[in-house]
Motif scaffolding. Structure first.
Motif, PDB file in Angstrom:
ATOM      1  N   ALA A  79       0.831  -1.209   0.000  1.00 42.60           N
ATOM      2  CA  ALA A  79       0.000   0.000   0.000  1.00 42.60           C
ATOM      3  C   ALA A  79       0.865   1.259   0.000  1.00 42.60           C
ATOM      4  O   ALA A  79       0.556   2.236  -0.687  1.00 42.60           O
ATOM      5  CB  ALA A  79      -0.932  -0.001   1.208  1.00 42.60           C
ATOM      6  N   VAL A  80       1.962   1.234   0.745  1.00 45.70           N
ATOM      7  CA  VAL A  80       2.867   2.390   0.789  1.00 45.70           C
ATOM      8  C   VAL A  80       3.569   2.538  -0.556  1.00 45.70           C
ATOM      9  O   VAL A  80       3.706   3.644  -1.088  1.00 45.70           O
ATOM     10  CB  VAL A  80       3.880   2.248   1.949  1.00 45.70           C
ATOM     11  CG1 VAL A  80       4.927   3.345   1.908  1.00 45.70           C
ATOM     12  CG2 VAL A  80       3.151   2.245   3.288  1.00 45.70           C
ATOM     13  N   THR A  81       4.002   1.430  -1.116  1.00 51.43           N
ATOM     14  CA  THR A  81       4.653   1.461  -2.428  1.00 51.43           C
ATOM     15  C   THR A  81       3.701   2.022  -3.483  1.00 51.43           C
ATOM     16  O   THR A  81       4.096   2.846  -4.307  1.00 51.43           O
ATOM     17  CB  THR A  81       5.110   0.045  -2.821  1.00 51.43           C
ATOM     18  OG1 THR A  81       5.979  -0.453  -1.805  1.00 51.43           O
ATOM     19  CG2 THR A  81       5.835   0.046  -4.142  1.00 51.43           C
ATOM     20  N   THR A  82       2.456   1.597  -3.433  1.00 56.97           N
ATOM     21  CA  THR A  82       1.455   2.089  -4.387  1.00 56.97           C
ATOM     22  C   THR A  82       1.185   3.574  -4.193  1.00 56.97           C
ATOM     23  O   THR A  82       1.079   4.328  -5.159  1.00 56.97           O
ATOM     24  CB  THR A  82       0.147   1.289  -4.243  1.00 56.97           C
ATOM     25  OG1 THR A  82       0.427  -0.090  -4.473  1.00 56.97           O
ATOM     26  CG2 THR A  82      -0.912   1.771  -5.218  1.00 56.97           C
ATOM     27  N   LEU A  83       1.099   4.001  -2.939  1.00 60.51           N
ATOM     28  CA  LEU A  83       0.849   5.410  -2.641  1.00 60.51           C
ATOM     29  C   LEU A  83       1.932   6.312  -3.225  1.00 60.51           C
ATOM     30  O   LEU A  83       1.646   7.375  -3.764  1.00 60.51           O
ATOM     31  CB  LEU A  83       0.769   5.617  -1.126  1.00 60.51           C
ATOM     32  CG  LEU A  83       0.577   7.047  -0.645  1.00 60.51           C
ATOM     33  CD1 LEU A  83      -0.808   7.557  -1.025  1.00 60.51           C
ATOM     34  CD2 LEU A  83       0.784   7.128   0.857  1.00 60.51           C
ATOM     35  N   TYR A  84       3.177   5.858  -3.146  1.00 61.99           N
ATOM     36  CA  TYR A  84       4.292   6.678  -3.616  1.00 61.99           C
ATOM     37  C   TYR A  84       4.735   6.349  -5.039  1.00 61.99           C
ATOM     38  O   TYR A  84       5.763   6.843  -5.494  1.00 61.99           O
ATOM     39  CB  TYR A  84       5.466   6.568  -2.641  1.00 61.99           C
ATOM     40  CG  TYR A  84       5.181   7.287  -1.341  1.00 61.99           C
ATOM     41  CD1 TYR A  84       5.025   8.660  -1.317  1.00 61.99           C
ATOM     42  CD2 TYR A  84       5.042   6.588  -0.147  1.00 61.99           C
ATOM     43  CE1 TYR A  84       4.748   9.328  -0.142  1.00 61.99           C
ATOM     44  CE2 TYR A  84       4.774   7.249   1.037  1.00 61.99           C
ATOM     45  CZ  TYR A  84       4.623   8.615   1.027  1.00 61.99           C
ATOM     46  OH  TYR A  84       4.349   9.278   2.202  1.00 61.99           O
TER      47      TYR A  84
END
Length: 83
Positions: free
Chosen positions: A48-53
């Protein structure tokens, strides 16, 4: 006073709010990645963090902003090492 003044003020306020949110998003990448790389948050970076950034990853890889972004991330990493 014209009737467009309140509408213009509201539009300006919305624009400023959006610009502030964009700035917070852009500047949040360094601290978040530093927390993971310094092991203050255990484990791998969640999907989710990878997708957000992901948009920032694209900027890093395809624009001249990669060098300043690397320096900013390194600054945060070094800051968290010291504390």
């Amino acid at each position: 006073m014209s009737s467009t003044t309140p509408r213009r003020s509201r539009s300006t306020g919305c624009l400023l709010t959006l610009l502030q949110l964009l700035a917070v998003y852009l500047l949040s990448h360094g601290p978040v990645m530093a927390l993971y790389s310094s092991q203050r948050i255990a484990g791998p970076v969640p999907a989710a963090v990878t997708t957000l950034y992901q948009p920032l990853t694209w900027l890093y890889e395809h624009t001249p902003l990669g060098t300043p972004m690397t320096a900013y991330d390194a600054w945060w990493k070094n800051l968290l090492k010291k504390s």
